[in-house]
Design an enzyme around this catalytic site. Structure first.
Site, mmCIF file in Angstrom:
data_model
loop_
_atom_site.group_PDB
_atom_site.id
_atom_site.type_symbol
_atom_site.label_atom_id
_atom_site.label_comp_id
_atom_site.label_asym_id
_atom_site.label_seq_id
_atom_site.Cartn_x
_atom_site.Cartn_y
_atom_site.Cartn_z
ATOM 1 N N ASP A 38 0.745 -1.197 0.036
ATOM 2 C CA ASP A 38 0.086 0.133 0.033
ATOM 3 C C ASP A 38 0.999 1.350 -0.141
ATOM 4 O O ASP A 38 2.096 1.251 0.331
ATOM 5 C CB ASP A 38 -0.667 0.011 1.270
ATOM 6 C CG ASP A 38 -2.330 -0.786 1.196
ATOM 7 O OD1 ASP A 38 -2.428 -0.992 -0.043
ATOM 8 O OD2 ASP A 38 -2.795 -0.945 2.236
ATOM 9 N N LYS A 60 -3.690 3.636 -2.893
ATOM 10 C CA LYS A 60 -4.681 4.280 -3.240
ATOM 11 C C LYS A 60 -4.959 5.591 -2.446
ATOM 12 O O LYS A 60 -4.503 5.541 -1.470
ATOM 13 C CB LYS A 60 -6.003 3.133 -3.194
ATOM 14 C CG LYS A 60 -6.045 2.621 -1.760
ATOM 15 C CD LYS A 60 -6.992 1.706 -1.664
ATOM 16 C CE LYS A 60 -7.185 1.028 -0.251
ATOM 17 N NZ LYS A 60 -8.049 -0.039 0.011
ATOM 18 N N MET A 175 -7.651 9.443 10.098
ATOM 19 C CA MET A 175 -8.302 9.977 8.752
ATOM 20 C C MET A 175 -9.202 11.091 9.280
ATOM 21 O O MET A 175 -10.358 11.311 8.465
ATOM 22 C CB MET A 175 -9.128 8.891 8.038
ATOM 23 C CG MET A 175 -8.239 7.841 7.296
ATOM 24 S SD MET A 175 -9.333 6.328 6.732
ATOM 25 C CE MET A 175 -9.281 5.527 8.283
HETATM 26 N N1 SAH Z 1 -4.144 0.259 8.913
HETATM 27 C C1 SAH Z 1 -3.705 1.593 9.429
HETATM 28 C C2 SAH Z 1 -4.355 2.870 8.988
HETATM 29 C C3 SAH Z 1 -4.858 2.985 7.868
HETATM 30 S S1 SAH Z 1 -5.950 4.219 7.634
HETATM 31 C C4 SAH Z 1 -3.129 1.394 10.832
HETATM 32 O O1 SAH Z 1 -3.266 0.481 11.521
HETATM 33 O O2 SAH Z 1 -2.359 2.554 11.220
HETATM 34 C C5 SAH Z 1 -4.734 5.661 7.157
HETATM 35 C C6 SAH Z 1 -4.695 6.601 8.325
HETATM 36 O O3 SAH Z 1 -4.020 6.061 9.437
HETATM 37 C C7 SAH Z 1 -4.231 7.813 8.135
HETATM 38 O O4 SAH Z 1 -5.226 8.831 7.376
HETATM 39 C C8 SAH Z 1 -3.824 8.397 9.071
HETATM 40 O O5 SAH Z 1 -4.914 8.728 10.013
HETATM 41 C C9 SAH Z 1 -3.352 7.070 10.147
HETATM 42 N N2 SAH Z 1 -1.911 6.939 9.711
HETATM 43 C C10 SAH Z 1 -1.649 5.855 9.037
HETATM 44 N N3 SAH Z 1 -0.033 6.271 9.134
HETATM 45 C C11 SAH Z 1 0.498 7.214 9.800
HETATM 46 C C12 SAH Z 1 1.262 7.656 10.344
HETATM 47 N N4 SAH Z 1 2.588 7.377 9.979
HETATM 48 N N5 SAH Z 1 1.214 9.006 10.922
HETATM 49 C C13 SAH Z 1 0.093 9.601 11.410
HETATM 50 N N6 SAH Z 1 -1.133 8.832 11.045
HETATM 51 C C14 SAH Z 1 -1.137 7.759 10.265
#
Ligand code: SAH
Length: 513
Positions: A38, A60, A175
Protein backbone atom coordinates in the site's frame (compact mmCIF):
# COMPACT_ATOMS: atom_id res chain seq x y z
CA UNK A 1 -7.15 -30.37 -4.81
CA UNK A 2 -5.60 -30.42 -8.26
CA UNK A 3 -2.64 -28.15 -7.85
CA UNK A 4 -0.68 -26.76 -4.96
CA UNK A 5 -2.16 -23.55 -3.69
CA UNK A 6 -0.14 -20.94 -1.81
CA UNK A 7 -1.16 -18.96 1.20
CA UNK A 8 -1.95 -15.29 1.78
CA UNK A 9 -0.48 -13.43 4.72
CA UNK A 10 -2.25 -10.22 5.71
CA UNK A 11 0.65 -8.42 7.28
CA UNK A 12 0.93 -5.18 9.19
CA UNK A 13 3.97 -3.13 8.14
CA UNK A 14 3.83 -0.75 11.10
CA UNK A 15 3.37 3.00 10.95
CA UNK A 16 6.37 4.13 8.94
CA UNK A 17 9.59 3.65 10.86
CA UNK A 18 10.90 0.50 9.17
CA UNK A 19 12.25 -0.64 12.54
CA UNK A 20 8.69 -1.07 13.78
CA UNK A 21 7.85 -4.00 11.54
CA UNK A 22 7.56 -7.31 13.38
CA UNK A 23 10.11 -10.09 13.14
CA UNK A 24 7.38 -12.37 11.79
CA UNK A 25 6.49 -9.87 9.06
CA UNK A 26 10.09 -9.53 8.01
CA UNK A 27 10.57 -13.28 7.83
CA UNK A 28 7.49 -13.60 5.63
CA UNK A 29 8.68 -10.80 3.36
CA UNK A 30 12.00 -12.53 2.88
CA UNK A 31 10.23 -15.72 1.74
CA UNK A 32 7.34 -14.30 -0.27
CA UNK A 33 6.87 -14.91 -3.99
CA UNK A 34 4.57 -11.92 -4.33
CA UNK A 35 4.18 -8.80 -2.16
CA UNK A 36 1.13 -6.60 -2.64
CA UNK A 37 1.66 -3.32 -0.80
CA UNK A 38 0.00 0.00 0.00
CA UNK A 39 0.69 3.72 -0.10
CA UNK A 40 1.73 4.11 3.54
CA UNK A 41 4.19 1.23 3.54
CA UNK A 42 7.81 2.33 3.90
CA UNK A 43 9.54 1.41 0.62
CA UNK A 44 12.69 0.41 2.50
CA UNK A 45 10.83 -2.61 3.89
CA UNK A 46 10.77 -4.20 0.46
CA UNK A 47 14.54 -4.54 0.66
CA UNK A 48 13.87 -7.68 2.72
CA UNK A 49 12.27 -9.35 -0.32
CA UNK A 50 14.02 -11.99 -2.38
CA UNK A 51 15.47 -10.77 -5.62
CA UNK A 52 12.90 -12.49 -7.82
CA UNK A 53 9.94 -11.59 -5.62
CA UNK A 54 7.19 -9.81 -7.53
CA UNK A 55 6.17 -6.55 -5.82
CA UNK A 56 2.83 -5.01 -6.73
CA UNK A 57 1.91 -1.50 -5.64
CA UNK A 58 -1.81 -1.05 -5.06
CA UNK A 59 -1.64 2.30 -3.28
CA UNK A 60 -4.82 4.21 -3.34
CA UNK A 61 -5.88 7.71 -2.47
CA UNK A 62 -8.92 8.56 -0.37
CA UNK A 63 -12.16 8.58 -2.33
CA UNK A 64 -11.43 5.86 -4.86
CA UNK A 65 -11.89 2.79 -2.78
CA UNK A 66 -14.42 0.22 -3.71
CA UNK A 67 -13.59 -0.82 -7.26
CA UNK A 68 -9.90 -0.89 -6.51
CA UNK A 69 -10.51 -2.87 -3.35
CA UNK A 70 -12.18 -5.55 -5.42
CA UNK A 71 -9.32 -5.53 -7.87
CA UNK A 72 -6.81 -5.91 -5.02
CA UNK A 73 -8.70 -8.95 -3.77
CA UNK A 74 -8.68 -10.39 -7.28
CA UNK A 75 -4.92 -9.93 -7.51
CA UNK A 76 -4.46 -11.78 -4.21
CA UNK A 77 -6.69 -14.65 -5.35
CA UNK A 78 -5.08 -14.92 -8.75
CA UNK A 79 -1.56 -14.94 -7.35
CA UNK A 80 -2.26 -17.42 -4.56
CA UNK A 81 -4.11 -19.80 -6.87
CA UNK A 82 -1.06 -19.83 -9.11
CA UNK A 83 0.79 -21.43 -6.22
CA UNK A 84 2.50 -18.36 -4.77
CA UNK A 85 3.13 -17.39 -1.19
CA UNK A 86 1.56 -13.94 -1.12
CA UNK A 87 2.20 -11.20 1.43
CA UNK A 88 -0.44 -8.51 1.52
CA UNK A 89 1.48 -5.73 3.27
CA UNK A 90 -0.56 -2.95 4.82
CA UNK A 91 0.37 0.18 6.73
CA UNK A 92 -0.02 -0.10 10.51
CA UNK A 93 -2.19 -3.05 11.47
CA UNK A 94 -4.29 -4.93 8.91
CA UNK A 95 -7.35 -5.03 11.17
CA UNK A 96 -7.39 -1.35 12.17
CA UNK A 97 -8.96 0.67 9.36
CA UNK A 98 -7.05 -1.57 7.01
CA UNK A 99 -9.84 -3.47 5.26
CA UNK A 100 -8.06 -6.62 6.35
CA UNK A 101 -11.40 -8.06 7.44
CA UNK A 102 -12.86 -7.84 3.96
CA UNK A 103 -9.80 -9.33 2.33
CA UNK A 104 -9.68 -12.20 4.81
CA UNK A 105 -13.39 -12.94 4.32
CA UNK A 106 -12.99 -13.04 0.58
CA UNK A 107 -10.15 -15.52 1.00
CA UNK A 108 -12.28 -17.73 3.22
CA UNK A 109 -15.03 -17.69 0.60
CA UNK A 110 -12.53 -18.90 -1.95
CA UNK A 111 -11.21 -21.63 0.32
CA UNK A 112 -7.80 -20.00 0.48
CA UNK A 113 -5.75 -20.34 3.62
CA UNK A 114 -4.41 -17.22 5.24
CA UNK A 115 -2.68 -15.80 8.30
CA UNK A 116 -2.86 -12.43 10.00
CA UNK A 117 0.28 -10.71 11.24
CA UNK A 118 -0.63 -7.73 13.42
CA UNK A 119 1.34 -4.50 13.17
CA UNK A 120 1.92 -1.36 15.21
CA UNK A 121 -1.09 0.76 14.38
CA UNK A 122 -0.76 4.50 13.66
CA UNK A 123 -2.44 5.71 16.86
CA UNK A 124 -0.18 3.63 19.06
CA UNK A 125 2.87 4.78 17.12
CA UNK A 126 1.79 8.44 17.11
CA UNK A 127 1.27 8.32 20.86
CA UNK A 128 4.59 6.62 21.50
CA UNK A 129 6.58 8.89 19.21
CA UNK A 130 4.92 12.04 20.54
CA UNK A 131 5.45 10.96 24.14
CA UNK A 132 1.75 10.65 24.93
CA UNK A 133 0.80 7.70 27.16
CA UNK A 134 -2.59 6.55 25.84
CA UNK A 135 -3.67 5.38 29.25
CA UNK A 136 -2.50 6.78 32.53
CA UNK A 137 -3.44 5.88 36.05
CA UNK A 138 -5.86 8.47 37.46
CA UNK A 139 -6.03 10.34 34.13
CA UNK A 140 -7.33 8.03 31.45
CA UNK A 141 -8.32 4.41 31.77
CA UNK A 142 -9.79 3.87 28.34
CA UNK A 143 -8.87 4.55 24.71
CA UNK A 144 -11.14 4.83 21.70
CA UNK A 145 -10.07 4.52 18.06
CA UNK A 146 -12.27 6.48 15.68
CA UNK A 147 -12.25 7.35 11.99
CA UNK A 148 -13.17 10.71 10.57
CA UNK A 149 -13.54 9.28 7.14
CA UNK A 150 -15.95 6.44 6.78
CA UNK A 151 -16.98 4.65 3.67
CA UNK A 152 -17.10 7.44 1.08
CA UNK A 153 -20.06 5.77 -0.63
CA UNK A 154 -22.17 6.14 2.47
CA UNK A 155 -23.97 9.43 2.77
CA UNK A 156 -24.66 9.62 6.45
CA UNK A 157 -21.93 9.22 9.03
CA UNK A 158 -22.45 6.50 11.57
CA UNK A 159 -20.19 7.92 14.23
CA UNK A 160 -22.09 9.92 16.79
CA UNK A 161 -19.29 12.34 17.63
CA UNK A 162 -21.34 14.02 20.31
CA UNK A 163 -21.66 10.76 22.17
CA UNK A 164 -17.88 10.38 22.14
CA UNK A 165 -17.61 13.95 23.40
CA UNK A 166 -19.41 12.82 26.51
CA UNK A 167 -16.71 10.24 27.36
CA UNK A 168 -13.55 11.00 29.25
CA UNK A 169 -11.55 8.39 27.31
CA UNK A 170 -8.46 9.20 25.29
CA UNK A 171 -9.70 9.58 21.71
CA UNK A 172 -7.52 8.65 18.72
CA UNK A 173 -8.97 9.79 15.43
CA UNK A 174 -7.69 8.32 12.17
CA UNK A 175 -8.34 10.02 8.84
CA UNK A 176 -9.81 13.00 10.64
CA UNK A 177 -7.94 15.88 9.05
CA UNK A 178 -10.44 16.59 6.29
CA UNK A 179 -13.28 17.10 8.78
CA UNK A 180 -11.36 18.23 11.85
CA UNK A 181 -13.41 21.36 12.46
CA UNK A 182 -16.75 19.51 12.40
CA UNK A 183 -15.43 16.70 14.54
CA UNK A 184 -14.05 19.02 17.20
CA UNK A 185 -17.26 21.06 17.26
CA UNK A 186 -19.34 17.92 17.76
CA UNK A 187 -17.09 16.62 20.55
CA UNK A 188 -17.39 19.94 22.38
CA UNK A 189 -21.13 20.02 21.83
CA UNK A 190 -21.28 16.53 23.29
CA UNK A 191 -19.62 17.76 26.47
CA UNK A 192 -15.85 17.51 26.03
CA UNK A 193 -14.15 20.52 27.61
CA UNK A 194 -12.70 22.79 24.89
CA UNK A 195 -9.68 23.24 27.15
CA UNK A 196 -8.80 19.51 26.93
CA UNK A 197 -5.24 19.01 25.69
CA UNK A 198 -5.16 17.71 22.11
CA UNK A 199 -2.57 16.98 19.47
CA UNK A 200 -2.24 16.14 15.82
CA UNK A 201 0.68 13.88 14.94
CA UNK A 202 1.47 13.81 11.25
CA UNK A 203 3.83 11.28 9.65
CA UNK A 204 4.27 9.58 13.00
CA UNK A 205 7.50 7.63 13.56
CA UNK A 206 9.38 8.88 10.50
CA UNK A 207 11.88 11.72 10.26
CA UNK A 208 9.31 14.14 8.89
CA UNK A 209 6.99 13.66 11.88
CA UNK A 210 5.32 16.87 13.01
CA UNK A 211 3.21 17.45 16.06
CA UNK A 212 0.79 20.25 16.76
CA UNK A 213 -0.39 20.58 20.35
CA UNK A 214 -3.23 22.86 21.41
CA UNK A 215 -6.39 22.81 23.41
CA UNK A 216 -9.20 20.95 21.72
CA UNK A 217 -11.00 24.21 20.96
CA UNK A 218 -7.98 25.80 19.32
CA UNK A 219 -6.73 22.71 17.52
CA UNK A 220 -8.44 23.25 14.11
CA UNK A 221 -7.05 26.78 13.72
CA UNK A 222 -3.60 25.82 14.86
CA UNK A 223 -3.45 22.83 12.55
CA UNK A 224 -4.62 24.92 9.62
CA UNK A 225 -2.04 27.61 10.40
CA UNK A 226 0.68 24.97 10.52
CA UNK A 227 -0.46 23.64 7.15
CA UNK A 228 -0.78 20.08 8.41
CA UNK A 229 -2.70 17.35 6.59
CA UNK A 230 -2.90 13.59 6.18
CA UNK A 231 -1.58 11.17 7.21
CA UNK A 232 -2.17 12.18 10.79
CA UNK A 233 -3.75 10.96 13.98
CA UNK A 234 -5.64 13.32 16.27
CA UNK A 235 -5.30 12.54 19.96
CA UNK A 236 -7.62 14.12 22.51
CA UNK A 237 -7.36 13.76 26.28
CA UNK A 238 -5.60 14.99 29.39
CA UNK A 239 -2.80 12.51 28.71
CA UNK A 240 -1.70 14.67 25.77
CA UNK A 241 -0.22 17.14 28.27
CA UNK A 242 2.36 14.48 29.20
CA UNK A 243 3.85 14.89 25.76
CA UNK A 244 5.37 18.24 26.75
CA UNK A 245 7.84 16.41 28.96
CA UNK A 246 8.06 13.03 27.23
CA UNK A 247 8.59 14.23 23.69
CA UNK A 248 11.76 12.19 23.16
CA UNK A 249 11.52 11.71 19.41
CA UNK A 250 11.27 15.33 18.38
CA UNK A 251 13.90 16.45 20.86
CA UNK A 252 16.71 14.42 19.32
CA UNK A 253 19.60 16.67 18.23
CA UNK A 254 19.08 16.56 14.45
CA UNK A 255 15.30 16.24 14.48
CA UNK A 256 13.70 18.37 11.78
CA UNK A 257 16.98 18.75 9.88
CA UNK A 258 17.20 17.52 6.34
CA UNK A 259 20.55 16.14 5.34
CA UNK A 260 21.53 15.19 1.79
CA UNK A 261 24.04 12.34 1.54
CA UNK A 262 25.93 12.16 -1.74
CA UNK A 263 27.89 8.92 -1.28
CA UNK A 264 27.35 6.07 -3.70
CA UNK A 265 24.44 3.78 -2.94
CA UNK A 266 26.47 0.93 -1.52
CA UNK A 267 28.28 3.18 0.96
CA UNK A 268 25.51 5.57 2.01
CA UNK A 269 23.98 3.21 4.56
CA UNK A 270 26.33 3.77 7.47
CA UNK A 271 26.10 7.54 7.19
CA UNK A 272 22.32 7.34 6.86
CA UNK A 273 22.04 5.23 10.00
CA UNK A 274 24.25 7.55 12.03
CA UNK A 275 22.23 10.60 10.97
CA UNK A 276 18.86 8.95 11.46
CA UNK A 277 19.69 7.88 14.99
CA UNK A 278 20.11 11.57 15.78
CA UNK A 279 16.74 12.32 14.21
CA UNK A 280 17.74 13.73 10.82
CA UNK A 281 15.71 13.24 7.67
CA UNK A 282 18.15 11.81 5.15
CA UNK A 283 17.93 12.37 1.41
CA UNK A 284 20.08 9.98 -0.54
CA UNK A 285 21.48 11.66 -3.60
CA UNK A 286 24.25 9.38 -4.80
CA UNK A 287 26.40 11.58 -7.00
CA UNK A 288 28.76 8.84 -7.95
CA UNK A 289 28.43 5.22 -8.84
CA UNK A 290 31.24 2.82 -8.04
CA UNK A 291 31.58 -0.48 -9.85
CA UNK A 292 34.16 -3.21 -10.22
CA UNK A 293 36.59 -2.67 -13.06
CA UNK A 294 38.95 -5.57 -13.50
CA UNK A 295 41.26 -5.92 -16.46
CA UNK A 296 41.99 -9.67 -16.41
CA UNK A 297 45.18 -9.22 -18.42
CA UNK A 298 46.54 -6.70 -15.92
CA UNK A 299 45.65 -8.98 -13.00
CA UNK A 300 47.37 -11.92 -14.64
CA UNK A 301 50.52 -9.88 -15.21
CA UNK A 302 50.58 -8.74 -11.63
CA UNK A 303 49.65 -12.00 -10.04
CA UNK A 304 52.21 -13.93 -12.01
CA UNK A 305 54.81 -12.19 -9.86
CA UNK A 306 52.88 -11.31 -6.78
CA UNK A 307 55.61 -12.73 -4.57
CA UNK A 308 58.04 -10.10 -5.84
CA UNK A 309 56.16 -7.13 -4.33
CA UNK A 310 57.43 -5.62 -1.08
CA UNK A 311 54.46 -3.39 -0.41
CA UNK A 312 50.74 -3.55 -1.11
CA UNK A 313 49.16 -0.10 -0.77
CA UNK A 314 45.45 0.69 -0.65
CA UNK A 315 44.27 4.22 -1.33
CA UNK A 316 40.58 3.70 -0.50
CA UNK A 317 38.13 1.35 1.20
CA UNK A 318 36.54 0.72 -2.18
CA UNK A 319 39.90 -0.42 -3.48
CA UNK A 320 40.10 -2.94 -0.65
CA UNK A 321 36.62 -4.24 -1.32
CA UNK A 322 37.00 -4.74 -5.07
CA UNK A 323 40.56 -6.07 -4.74
CA UNK A 324 39.70 -8.79 -2.26
CA UNK A 325 36.43 -9.74 -3.91
CA UNK A 326 38.26 -10.54 -7.12
CA UNK A 327 41.36 -11.91 -5.45
CA UNK A 328 39.44 -14.39 -3.33
CA UNK A 329 37.42 -15.47 -6.30
CA UNK A 330 40.63 -16.42 -8.09
CA UNK A 331 42.59 -17.58 -5.04
CA UNK A 332 40.22 -18.79 -2.32
CA UNK A 333 43.07 -19.12 0.20
CA UNK A 334 44.06 -15.75 1.63
CA UNK A 335 47.63 -17.00 2.10
CA UNK A 336 48.13 -16.76 -1.68
CA UNK A 337 48.65 -13.08 -0.98
CA UNK A 338 52.08 -13.82 0.44
CA UNK A 339 53.94 -11.79 3.02
CA UNK A 340 53.87 -8.31 1.52
CA UNK A 341 53.89 -5.34 3.85
CA UNK A 342 50.57 -3.52 3.73
CA UNK A 343 49.64 0.16 3.97
CA UNK A 344 46.27 1.94 4.06
CA UNK A 345 45.57 5.60 3.37
CA UNK A 346 43.40 6.05 6.47
CA UNK A 347 41.33 4.45 9.20
CA UNK A 348 38.32 3.53 7.07
CA UNK A 349 40.58 1.80 4.55
CA UNK A 350 42.44 0.06 7.37
CA UNK A 351 39.17 -1.18 8.81
CA UNK A 352 38.19 -2.64 5.45
CA UNK A 353 41.52 -4.51 5.31
CA UNK A 354 41.18 -5.73 8.88
CA UNK A 355 37.88 -7.35 7.95
CA UNK A 356 40.06 -9.90 6.13
CA UNK A 357 42.08 -10.47 9.30
CA UNK A 358 45.04 -8.60 7.85
CA UNK A 359 46.52 -5.77 9.87
CA UNK A 360 47.99 -2.94 7.81
CA UNK A 361 51.35 -1.77 9.01
CA UNK A 362 51.05 1.86 7.94
CA UNK A 363 47.96 4.03 8.49
CA UNK A 364 48.74 7.78 8.47
CA UNK A 365 46.76 9.94 10.89
CA UNK A 366 45.70 12.27 8.11
CA UNK A 367 44.00 10.33 5.33
CA UNK A 368 45.63 11.84 2.26
CA UNK A 369 47.81 10.40 -0.47
CA UNK A 370 50.53 12.85 0.58
CA UNK A 371 50.54 11.70 4.17
CA UNK A 372 50.61 8.08 3.04
CA UNK A 373 53.55 8.77 0.74
CA UNK A 374 55.39 10.52 3.62
CA UNK A 375 54.75 7.61 5.98
CA UNK A 376 55.94 5.07 3.43
CA UNK A 377 59.05 7.05 2.55
CA UNK A 378 59.83 7.40 6.24
CA UNK A 379 60.14 3.62 6.60
CA UNK A 380 63.28 3.85 4.48
CA UNK A 381 62.23 0.66 2.73
CA UNK A 382 61.22 1.99 -0.68
CA UNK A 383 64.51 2.34 -2.52
CA UNK A 384 64.25 -0.08 -5.43
CA UNK A 385 61.36 -1.84 -3.71
CA UNK A 386 58.38 -3.11 -5.71
CA UNK A 387 55.14 -1.45 -4.66
CA UNK A 388 51.65 -2.39 -5.81
CA UNK A 389 49.16 0.47 -5.44
CA UNK A 390 45.50 -0.55 -5.64
CA UNK A 391 43.31 2.35 -6.78
CA UNK A 392 40.15 3.29 -8.60
CA UNK A 393 39.88 4.82 -12.03
CA UNK A 394 40.54 8.23 -10.47
CA UNK A 395 43.17 9.36 -8.01
CA UNK A 396 46.34 7.78 -6.73
CA UNK A 397 48.49 9.80 -9.16
CA UNK A 398 50.16 12.03 -6.57
CA UNK A 399 50.83 9.12 -4.27
CA UNK A 400 52.38 7.08 -7.05
CA UNK A 401 54.54 9.87 -8.42
CA UNK A 402 55.95 10.68 -4.99
CA UNK A 403 56.71 7.06 -4.21
CA UNK A 404 58.63 6.97 -7.47
CA UNK A 405 60.35 10.34 -7.41
CA UNK A 406 61.15 10.64 -3.71
CA UNK A 407 61.08 7.06 -2.51
CA UNK A 408 62.74 5.61 -5.65
CA UNK A 409 60.26 2.74 -5.61
CA UNK A 410 59.19 0.67 -8.59
CA UNK A 411 55.45 1.20 -8.58
CA UNK A 412 52.71 -0.74 -10.36
CA UNK A 413 49.22 0.57 -10.36
CA UNK A 414 46.26 -1.80 -10.24
CA UNK A 415 42.90 -0.12 -10.84
CA UNK A 416 40.10 -2.29 -9.49
CA UNK A 417 37.03 -0.08 -9.65
CA UNK A 418 35.56 2.70 -11.66
CA UNK A 419 33.91 5.84 -10.37
CA UNK A 420 31.28 7.38 -12.62
CA UNK A 421 28.74 10.13 -12.27
CA UNK A 422 25.37 8.81 -11.13
CA UNK A 423 22.57 9.70 -13.51
CA UNK A 424 20.44 12.00 -11.41
CA UNK A 425 17.31 11.40 -13.48
CA UNK A 426 17.13 7.98 -11.86
CA UNK A 427 17.39 9.24 -8.28
CA UNK A 428 14.01 9.62 -6.53
CA UNK A 429 15.20 12.08 -3.83
CA UNK A 430 16.37 14.66 -6.36
CA UNK A 431 12.90 16.09 -6.94
CA UNK A 432 12.37 16.51 -3.21
CA UNK A 433 15.81 18.10 -2.87
CA UNK A 434 15.08 20.63 -5.60
CA UNK A 435 11.70 21.52 -4.16
CA UNK A 436 12.53 21.73 -0.49
CA UNK A 437 16.30 21.82 -0.37
CA UNK A 438 18.10 20.60 2.74
CA UNK A 439 19.89 21.97 5.79
CA UNK A 440 23.13 20.14 5.09
CA UNK A 441 24.72 18.37 2.16
CA UNK A 442 27.54 15.92 2.89
CA UNK A 443 30.47 15.20 0.61
CA UNK A 444 32.81 12.34 1.43
CA UNK A 445 34.94 12.28 -1.73
CA UNK A 446 36.27 14.68 -4.30
CA UNK A 447 34.65 12.62 -7.04
CA UNK A 448 31.26 13.42 -5.52
CA UNK A 449 32.17 17.12 -5.53
CA UNK A 450 33.20 16.84 -9.16
CA UNK A 451 29.87 15.25 -10.01
CA UNK A 452 28.02 17.91 -8.00
CA UNK A 453 29.78 20.69 -9.91
CA UNK A 454 29.10 19.06 -13.27
CA UNK A 455 25.43 18.39 -12.55
CA UNK A 456 24.73 21.62 -10.65
CA UNK A 457 21.95 22.61 -13.05
CA UNK A 458 20.05 19.38 -12.33
CA UNK A 459 20.28 19.92 -8.58
CA UNK A 460 19.50 23.60 -8.52
CA UNK A 461 17.11 24.26 -5.63
CA UNK A 462 13.86 26.09 -6.35
CA UNK A 463 13.02 29.53 -4.97
CA UNK A 464 11.34 28.12 -1.85
CA UNK A 465 14.05 25.60 -1.08
CA UNK A 466 16.48 25.80 1.84
CA UNK A 467 20.03 26.19 0.56
CA UNK A 468 22.12 23.47 2.19
CA UNK A 469 25.38 24.03 4.04
CA UNK A 470 28.25 22.02 2.62
CA UNK A 471 29.87 19.47 4.94
CA UNK A 472 33.14 17.82 4.02
CA UNK A 473 34.75 14.69 5.42
CA UNK A 474 38.30 16.03 5.25
CA UNK A 475 40.95 18.23 3.64
CA UNK A 476 41.04 16.67 0.17
CA UNK A 477 37.30 16.92 -0.30
CA UNK A 478 37.30 20.44 1.16
CA UNK A 479 39.99 21.54 -1.27
CA UNK A 480 37.89 20.27 -4.15
CA UNK A 481 34.80 22.03 -2.79
CA UNK A 482 36.66 25.32 -2.47
CA UNK A 483 38.04 25.06 -5.97
CA UNK A 484 34.49 24.42 -7.21
CA UNK A 485 33.33 27.62 -5.53
CA UNK A 486 31.49 25.95 -2.63
CA UNK A 487 32.06 27.27 0.89
CA UNK A 488 32.72 24.48 3.38
CA UNK A 489 30.73 25.10 6.56
CA UNK A 490 31.37 21.89 8.46
CA UNK A 491 34.56 19.83 8.50
CA UNK A 492 35.59 17.60 11.40
CA UNK A 493 39.10 17.66 12.80
CA UNK A 494 39.44 13.92 12.49
CA UNK A 495 38.51 12.37 9.17
CA UNK A 496 35.81 9.81 9.91
CA UNK A 497 32.08 9.47 9.42
CA UNK A 498 31.50 9.51 13.17
CA UNK A 499 33.45 12.75 13.57
CA UNK A 500 31.67 14.31 10.62
CA UNK A 501 28.22 13.50 12.01
CA UNK A 502 29.31 14.83 15.40
CA UNK A 503 30.47 18.08 13.77
CA UNK A 504 27.08 18.46 12.09
CA UNK A 505 25.36 17.85 15.41
CA UNK A 506 27.44 20.59 17.02
CA UNK A 507 26.79 22.95 14.16
CA UNK A 508 23.03 22.35 14.43
CA UNK A 509 23.12 22.90 18.19
CA UNK A 510 24.92 26.24 17.74
CA UNK A 511 22.40 27.26 15.08
CA UNK A 512 19.48 26.79 17.49
CA UNK A 513 21.12 28.50 20.47
N1 SAH B 1 -4.14 0.22 9.05
C1 SAH B 1 -3.57 1.50 9.37
C2 SAH B 1 -4.54 2.65 9.17
C3 SAH B 1 -4.83 2.92 7.74
S1 SAH B 1 -5.95 4.22 7.52
C4 SAH B 1 -3.05 1.46 10.81
O1 SAH B 1 -3.31 0.51 11.52
O2 SAH B 1 -2.35 2.40 11.19
C5 SAH B 1 -4.90 5.56 7.14
C6 SAH B 1 -4.83 6.52 8.27
O3 SAH B 1 -3.97 6.03 9.27
C7 SAH B 1 -4.26 7.89 7.94
O4 SAH B 1 -5.22 8.73 7.36
C8 SAH B 1 -3.84 8.37 9.30
O5 SAH B 1 -4.93 8.79 10.05
C9 SAH B 1 -3.33 7.09 9.90
N2 SAH B 1 -1.88 6.93 9.70
C10 SAH B 1 -1.26 5.95 9.05
N3 SAH B 1 0.08 6.10 9.13
C11 SAH B 1 0.29 7.21 9.86
C12 SAH B 1 1.44 7.89 10.32
N4 SAH B 1 2.67 7.46 10.03
N5 SAH B 1 1.28 8.99 11.06
C13 SAH B 1 0.06 9.45 11.38
N6 SAH B 1 -1.05 8.84 10.97
C14 SAH B 1 -0.96 7.74 10.23
Amino acid sequence: MTEKQGKVYLVGAGPGDPGLITVRAQALLSQADVVVYDYLVHPGLLAACRRNCETIYVGKQAGFHSIEQERIEEILIEKVKAGNEVVRLKGGDPFVYGRGGEEARRLVEQGISFEIVPGVTAAVAAAGYAGIPLTQRNTSSSVVFLTGHEDPLKKATIIDWRAFGALDSTLCIYMGMGRLREIVAALIEGGRDPGTPAAVVQWASVARQRTCRATLGELPDRVAAAGMGAPAVVIVGDVVAWGDKLNWFESRPLFGRRVAVTRNRAQAGELRDRLEILGAEVLEIPLVRVSADHDPKRWDEIFAELGAYDWLVFSSANGVKFFFEYFLEKYPDIRSLGAMRIAAVGKATARAIEAYRIIPEIVPAKATGEALADALIETGSLDNAKVLVVTGSLGGDKLISRLQSEGFAIVDRLPVYRTELERLEDVPAVKDFRERGADYIIFTSSSAVQSFAEQAARLKPGAEATVPKACSIGPVTSEKLKSSGVTVQVEPERQSLGALVEAIREHAARATE
